[in-house]
Each structure stands twice: as C-alpha cells, then as structure tokens.
Scaffold this motif. Sequence first.
Motif, short mmCIF file in Angstrom:
data_model
loop_
_atom_site.label_atom_id
_atom_site.label_comp_id
_atom_site.label_asym_id
_atom_site.label_seq_id
_atom_site.Cartn_x
_atom_site.Cartn_y
_atom_site.Cartn_z
N ASN A 58 0.84 -1.20 0.00
CA ASN A 58 0.00 0.00 0.00
C ASN A 58 0.87 1.25 0.00
OD1 ASN A 58 -2.78 -1.22 0.37
ND2 ASN A 58 -1.74 -2.06 2.18
N ILE A 59 0.75 2.03 -1.07
CA ILE A 59 1.51 3.28 -1.21
C ILE A 59 0.51 4.43 -1.26
CG2 ILE A 59 3.15 4.59 -2.58
CD1 ILE A 59 4.16 1.97 -3.74
N SER A 60 0.70 5.44 -0.42
CA SER A 60 -0.19 6.59 -0.40
C SER A 60 0.60 7.86 -0.67
CB SER A 60 -0.91 6.70 0.95
OG SER A 60 -1.82 5.64 1.13
N ILE A 61 0.01 8.72 -1.47
CA ILE A 61 0.61 10.02 -1.78
C ILE A 61 -0.33 11.10 -1.26
CG2 ILE A 61 1.42 11.56 -3.61
CD1 ILE A 61 1.77 9.01 -5.35
N ILE A 62 0.12 11.89 -0.32
CA ILE A 62 -0.69 12.96 0.25
C ILE A 62 -0.40 14.24 -0.52
CG2 ILE A 62 -1.20 14.30 2.32
CD1 ILE A 62 -0.25 11.92 3.97
N GLY A 63 -1.42 14.72 -1.22
CA GLY A 63 -1.27 15.92 -2.04
C GLY A 63 -1.36 15.57 -3.50
N ALA A 64 -2.35 16.15 -4.20
CA ALA A 64 -2.57 15.83 -5.61
C ALA A 64 -2.31 17.04 -6.49
CB ALA A 64 -3.99 15.30 -5.81
N GLY A 65 -1.19 17.71 -6.22
CA GLY A 65 -0.71 18.70 -7.17
C GLY A 65 0.03 17.98 -8.29
N ALA A 66 0.79 18.71 -9.08
CA ALA A 66 1.49 18.10 -10.21
C ALA A 66 2.45 17.00 -9.76
CB ALA A 66 2.24 19.17 -11.00
N THR A 67 3.21 17.24 -8.70
CA THR A 67 4.17 16.24 -8.23
C THR A 67 3.48 14.96 -7.79
OG1 THR A 67 5.77 17.91 -7.55
CG2 THR A 67 5.97 15.74 -6.54
N GLY A 68 2.43 15.08 -6.99
CA GLY A 68 1.72 13.91 -6.51
C GLY A 68 1.09 13.09 -7.61
N VAL A 69 0.45 13.78 -8.56
CA VAL A 69 -0.21 13.09 -9.66
C VAL A 69 0.81 12.39 -10.56
CG1 VAL A 69 -1.56 13.46 -11.77
CG2 VAL A 69 -2.25 14.56 -9.64
N GLU A 70 1.88 13.08 -10.91
CA GLU A 70 2.89 12.48 -11.79
C GLU A 70 3.62 11.34 -11.10
OE1 GLU A 70 3.88 16.19 -14.79
OE2 GLU A 70 5.27 15.80 -13.15
N LEU A 71 3.87 11.48 -9.80
CA LEU A 71 4.53 10.40 -9.06
C LEU A 71 3.67 9.14 -9.04
CD1 LEU A 71 6.80 9.32 -7.25
CD2 LEU A 71 5.61 10.32 -5.29
N ALA A 72 2.36 9.31 -8.89
CA ALA A 72 1.45 8.15 -8.90
C ALA A 72 1.56 7.38 -10.20
CB ALA A 72 0.01 8.62 -8.67
N ALA A 73 1.62 8.10 -11.32
CA ALA A 73 1.74 7.44 -12.62
C ALA A 73 3.08 6.73 -12.76
CB ALA A 73 1.55 8.46 -13.74
N GLU A 74 4.14 7.35 -12.26
CA GLU A 74 5.47 6.73 -12.34
C GLU A 74 5.54 5.46 -11.48
OE1 GLU A 74 7.84 7.39 -14.28
OE2 GLU A 74 7.36 9.39 -15.06
N LEU A 75 4.90 5.50 -10.32
CA LEU A 75 4.90 4.32 -9.45
C LEU A 75 4.09 3.18 -10.07
CD1 LEU A 75 4.53 5.97 -5.93
CD2 LEU A 75 6.58 4.95 -6.94
N ARG A 76 3.00 3.54 -10.75
CA ARG A 76 2.24 2.49 -11.43
C ARG A 76 3.07 1.85 -12.53
NH1 ARG A 76 -0.21 -0.68 -9.61
NH2 ARG A 76 -1.97 0.57 -8.82
N LEU A 77 3.84 2.66 -13.25
CA LEU A 77 4.74 2.11 -14.28
C LEU A 77 5.74 1.16 -13.63
CD1 LEU A 77 5.86 2.12 -17.22
CD2 LEU A 77 7.39 3.96 -16.48
N ALA A 78 6.33 1.57 -12.50
CA ALA A 78 7.30 0.72 -11.81
C ALA A 78 6.68 -0.61 -11.39
CB ALA A 78 7.86 1.46 -10.58
N SER A 79 5.42 -0.58 -10.93
CA SER A 79 4.77 -1.81 -10.50
C SER A 79 4.54 -2.77 -11.66
CB SER A 79 3.42 -1.48 -9.84
OG SER A 79 2.45 -1.09 -10.80
N ARG A 80 4.51 -2.25 -12.88
CA ARG A 80 4.31 -3.10 -14.06
C ARG A 80 5.63 -3.52 -14.69
NH1 ARG A 80 -0.63 0.76 -16.17
NH2 ARG A 80 -2.29 -0.30 -14.99
N GLU A 81 6.68 -2.73 -14.46
CA GLU A 81 7.97 -3.02 -15.08
C GLU A 81 8.85 -3.94 -14.23
OE1 GLU A 81 9.15 -2.31 -17.99
OE2 GLU A 81 7.73 -0.86 -18.79
N LEU A 82 8.82 -3.77 -12.91
CA LEU A 82 9.72 -4.54 -12.06
C LEU A 82 9.53 -6.06 -12.18
CD1 LEU A 82 9.95 -2.31 -8.87
CD2 LEU A 82 11.77 -2.86 -10.48
N PRO A 83 8.30 -6.59 -12.36
CA PRO A 83 8.16 -8.03 -12.58
C PRO A 83 8.92 -8.53 -13.80
CG PRO A 83 6.05 -7.12 -11.94
CD PRO A 83 6.97 -5.95 -12.16
N VAL A 84 9.12 -7.65 -14.78
CA VAL A 84 9.88 -8.03 -15.97
C VAL A 84 11.34 -8.31 -15.61
CG1 VAL A 84 10.65 -7.26 -18.26
CG2 VAL A 84 8.35 -6.67 -17.44
N TYR A 85 11.82 -7.65 -14.54
CA TYR A 85 13.23 -7.78 -14.16
C TYR A 85 13.40 -8.68 -12.93
CZ TYR A 85 13.81 -3.93 -17.41
OH TYR A 85 13.80 -3.15 -18.54
#
Length: 436
Positions: free
Chosen positions: A173-200
Amino acid sequence: MDKLHHIVVVGGGAGGLELVTSLGDKLGKKRRARITLVDAGLTHVWKPLLHEVASGSLDANANEINYRAHARKHYYEFQLGRMSGLDRTAKKLVIAPFHDEEGAEVVPERHISYDTLVIAVGSTANDFGTPGAQDNCLFLDSLKQARRFHKLMLNAFLRKNHKALQGAEHTLNISIIGAGATGVELAAELRLASRELPVYGMNHLQASDVSISVIEAADRILPALPARLSAAATRELEHQNVQVLTGQPVSEVREASIIMKDGTELPAEMTIWAAGIKAPAFLAELDGLEVNRSNQLVVEQTLQTTQDTDVFALGDCAACPQPDSDRPVPPRAQAAHQQADTLFKTLCNRLENGEAVPFVYNDHGSLINFSRYTTVGNLMGNLSGRSMYIEGKVARLFYLSLYRMHQVALHGMLRTGIIWLMDKISRAMHPRLKLH
C-alpha cells in the motif's frame, strides 16, 4: 578580482543556475563582474524530474550537472555550503560549517562578501504541522531524498515479492498525500514501476498487488489548474488503477497507516508527502528581511527585497507581486526561468547604473505527464489569451521540450543536441527502470 562588482547567487536550482550561467557568460568571461554560486550540494538536477528519479524512470547520474565543472565552463565561481545568516550592514553572508557523511567538520563557518546578493534557495514541503508527518512520510525536496525513496521502494517491492513466493499476504500500500502536479505524476510513475519490475525478476508480485492512492484535501485533484485538466487527470489515474480520494484532509500519519479527518484509517506502508510548499525557515532570520507566512522573502516587482535594494530573491522562495492581481507569482519552474531572464537584465543594468527591470509573469500553461502512458495539459495562446487543451503525443512533445529548454539555457543548443542524442542511446542500451 577583489575590485570587481561581486554578485553572489545562493541556490543552484532552475532559476539560480540559469542566472549564474548567463551572468558568467556575459560578465564573468569579460571580467566585468565576479560571479559566485553558493549551494549545499555538488550537483544540480532539475527539480521537476525528482519524482522520476524516485520511481527509477530517470537515472540522476546521467542527468545531473556538476557545479564545479559547469562553473569552469561558464566563468563563475562555486562555493559548497549552506547559507545560515546575513549581515546586511557589512554586506556579508554566513555559510554554515560543512560536514562529511560521518559528521566530521570539513570546512568551518565562512563569510562571503557581496555587492549584490540573489537568494534562490527554492522551497521545501509544507506538512502544515500534521502529526506524524515528519517521522512517517517521505519527501521529494532534494536529490538525496529522491534517491532514498528509490532504495526504499526497491526494498519494499523485493520484500513483497518474497512474501508472494511464500504464499503470504503481499499487498503493498503506497499513499501520496497531495494531488498537485508532483503527486499526480509520481502516482503514474509508481504504477509504471509496479508493471515493469516483474519483468526484471520480481515476477511473483503483480501490478494489481500494489495499491496506489492519491489523497487531496480539496474537492478535486490539481486544484490550482483548470477544472477540465483536473477531470482529465482524474480519468487517467483511475484508468491506471490509482485510487483518487478528494475532499479528504489528513489529520495524522502513522507508521503503517493514515488517519483521515473523518476518522477513516487507510493502510499505507509507504507514505509520500506532496501537499504544499514553503520557503526554508532560515529566511525568516536574515537580518530583518521581510517574509510572509510561508517564509517567502517579500520582494518588489523588480525582485528586490522590500528592506534592501542590494538583495534580490527569485523562484519559490520569493513572493513577487503582479500587476492587477492580489496573488504573488506562483511557485513554478517556468516562473523561475522567466525571473532569471529578467534579473539577468537588471544585474547587467546595475553595472551601468541603469534601472531595475520589473518582472511580469507570463503563464504559458500547464502540462501533467503520466509517465509513458499519456500527457495532458493546457497552453495559453499568445494572441487570443485563451487556453487550449492538448493531450497525447502532442502534449508529451511540449512536456519534453520544457526540460530541453532548461538544458539550452545551461549548455547552449549544440551541447543540448549532443545530450539529447546520448539520452537516446542510453535508453536503448539500459533497462527501462533503474534497478539499484
């Protein structure tokens, strides 16, 4: 050199580094002035990229600029250290002692004389005094913090992957407090990581096992941007299986959970604070310079501080008024870039006893990047003054151009072109995520 007009810039962020680069090329090269940059770190990484460093989408080692090397190329001096005080009567700033990683003092406290001082120390996260935030949240104010987050993230994925292998409960469970540009973009990057790391190799942990939540106290995410952009960002986050919680103020952050104002408890093994910013606290103690409630130095439209015409401030740490508006210039990278351009003209004029140039902020729009999935944004029309909504590949192209413009300001067109080519080669040769 001692007889030359000495311009000292404190802070090597986007605005400060662009300013000393221009001043060094224009004045330092011709020995018309002495230019000095002071920063607490040895290298520069564009702050809007820190969330990509944290997720592993960007290798900071390939994108950081060494201040000493850059200073040599652009005719300014570099002093390593953190500003801790100011004597305006003697026109000297105080640099705190510098310690190594073991705590041993390397360089004692120093004093640097100046004729013109520019403070561009940026901002830090504002936790608004929320109980438990400082002890239990991760922050992304600096490259050091971004690198620490990346290591913790990799360890968390590894731990959960091992539990999945054993057949134990393994939801992360990962939570990001604050949905400005940084929070929103970080959420998308973390979702990418969750899909890429199983490949490695972490193939026992699925993307669906990683729960990512974005929590915003306002009634919508990206509250400072147009409603249409906010709605598009919400749809994209939900499409990427990111939980969006709006109208949810956080009252307490615990070691493994978050307590909402209404008493709801949300599990969170990793919590990132991205809600609001403030200027560094030491600015409120700089020999009587005026600050606002967010510790920002209050400046005139010329970027001169209200109490001293020889001390300027720009970027996130400055509260600069604007004509026909009761709000100061927003703390954004494009504002710091524009202020550096204006202040460059002012400081060149000062050597000729010319007048300071008033700063007028031009909002060119906003772009929100959802990692490799998509980009959405609005651009301000120069002629019509209206906002134009864009998304997809066109928006992505504009988003990437922002960083290239920053590189052009620091390196010039030719060198930036070479850097772009090297980036292309690096992406083709290396993993899509930084794995260490």
